[in-house]
Design a protein around this motif. Sequence first.
Motif, PDB file in Angstrom:
ATOM      1  N   UNK A  15      39.274 -15.008 -14.122  1.00 12.08           N
ATOM      2  CA  UNK A  15      39.283 -14.753 -12.668  1.00 12.08           C
ATOM      3  C   UNK A  15      38.008 -14.032 -12.247  1.00 12.08           C
ATOM      4  N   UNK A  16      37.618 -13.028 -13.037  1.00  9.34           N
ATOM      5  CA  UNK A  16      36.433 -12.248 -12.689  1.00  9.34           C
ATOM      6  C   UNK A  16      35.189 -13.137 -12.721  1.00  9.34           C
ATOM      7  N   UNK A  17      35.169 -14.078 -13.672  1.00  6.42           N
ATOM      8  CA  UNK A  17      34.048 -14.995 -13.777  1.00  6.42           C
ATOM      9  C   UNK A  17      34.066 -16.091 -12.716  1.00  6.42           C
ATOM     10  N   UNK A  18      35.143 -16.142 -11.930  1.00 11.41           N
ATOM     11  CA  UNK A  18      35.204 -17.091 -10.820  1.00 11.41           C
ATOM     12  C   UNK A  18      35.787 -18.442 -11.170  1.00 11.41           C
ATOM     13  N   UNK A  19      36.540 -18.524 -12.279  1.00 11.52           N
ATOM     14  CA  UNK A  19      37.181 -19.801 -12.628  1.00 11.52           C
ATOM     15  C   UNK A  19      38.186 -20.170 -11.533  1.00 11.52           C
ATOM     16  N   UNK A  34      47.750  -7.697 -12.596  1.00 11.04           N
ATOM     17  CA  UNK A  34      47.639  -6.276 -12.254  1.00 11.04           C
ATOM     18  C   UNK A  34      46.237  -5.738 -12.544  1.00 11.04           C
ATOM     19  N   UNK A  35      45.575  -6.353 -13.511  1.00  6.96           N
ATOM     20  CA  UNK A  35      44.243  -5.878 -13.899  1.00  6.96           C
ATOM     21  C   UNK A  35      43.149  -6.236 -12.892  1.00  6.96           C
ATOM     22  N   UNK A  36      43.412  -7.269 -12.117  1.00 10.67           N
ATOM     23  CA  UNK A  36      42.365  -7.741 -11.208  1.00 10.67           C
ATOM     24  C   UNK A  36      42.263  -6.821 -10.000  1.00 10.67           C
ATOM     25  N   UNK A  37      41.151  -6.123  -9.907  1.00 10.55           N
ATOM     26  CA  UNK A  37      40.996  -5.131  -8.837  1.00 10.55           C
ATOM     27  C   UNK A  37      39.948  -5.547  -7.801  1.00 10.55           C
ATOM     28  N   UNK A  38      38.954  -6.311  -8.220  1.00  9.97           N
ATOM     29  CA  UNK A  38      37.898  -6.631  -7.264  1.00  9.97           C
ATOM     30  C   UNK A  38      38.365  -7.701  -6.281  1.00  9.97           C
ATOM     31  N   UNK A  39      37.842  -7.630  -5.100  1.00 10.42           N
ATOM     32  CA  UNK A  39      38.305  -8.463  -3.990  1.00 10.42           C
ATOM     33  C   UNK A  39      38.194  -9.955  -4.294  1.00 10.42           C
ATOM     34  N   UNK A  44      40.966 -15.088  -5.248  1.00 10.00           N
ATOM     35  CA  UNK A  44      41.096 -16.270  -6.096  1.00 10.00           C
ATOM     36  C   UNK A  44      42.523 -16.391  -6.632  1.00 10.00           C
ATOM     37  N   UNK A  45      43.058 -15.259  -7.074  1.00 10.76           N
ATOM     38  CA  UNK A  45      44.418 -15.214  -7.617  1.00 10.76           C
ATOM     39  C   UNK A  45      45.435 -15.597  -6.547  1.00 10.76           C
ATOM     40  N   UNK A  46      45.335 -14.969  -5.378  1.00 15.64           N
ATOM     41  CA  UNK A  46      46.309 -15.221  -4.326  1.00 15.64           C
ATOM     42  C   UNK A  46      46.251 -16.661  -3.818  1.00 15.64           C
TER      43      UNK A  46
END
Length: 168
Positions: A15-19, A34-39, A44-46
Amino acid sequence: MKLKKYHKILDSSAFIGGYTPSDEKNYTTPEVTEELKDLKSRILLEKSLEEGKLKIINPKKEYIEKTEKLAEKSGDILRLSKTDKKIIALTLQLKNENKKVMMITDDYSIQNIMKIIKIPFKSVITEGINKIYQWEKICIGCKKRYPPDHPSIQCEICGSKIIKKKRK
Ligand SMILES: [Zn+2]
C-alpha cells in the motif's frame, strides 16, 4: 508475470508503495490496515475496499503457528513483526485453499519466507523505480526536461505547461 492469474496478498509496503488492486482477488489482514497511517495509502485502502477489490481476512491460528515454525527454521523470526507473521499465515491459508497466491511486498524477510515456501512474490518499489526510469517531464513550450518526480506542472523558465512523456 501475469498478476490476474493470482490471488494477491498485500502487506503494508504494498500500500505504501502505491500498489493499486485492479481485480477483486486481493487480500490483506486487519493488522496491515491498522498500520497504514499516511493519507495516500489510507485512501488507496479505502478505495479498494469500496470497489470490492480487497478482502480483509484474519488468518486461522493453525497457520500462524505454522508461520512461527517456518520463521524459526529460516532465522527470520526476530525480523518478522506480528503483522508480518499474520500476512504470511494468510498466504499459507489461501494456498491451502488451493488458490494460486502471490505476495506483494518490499520486505526482505517476508520475501525470504516466500522463497522457502515457494510462493511467488512481487516487489512494489522495484517496479516503481522501473517506471520512473521510463518517464520524464518536458515543457511543451521551451522543451526543457525535468526529472519524473518534478512537483510543479509549470515550467520555471517559460511558464508553459510541463507534461509527462515516455523517455525514448
Ligand atoms: Zn519552458
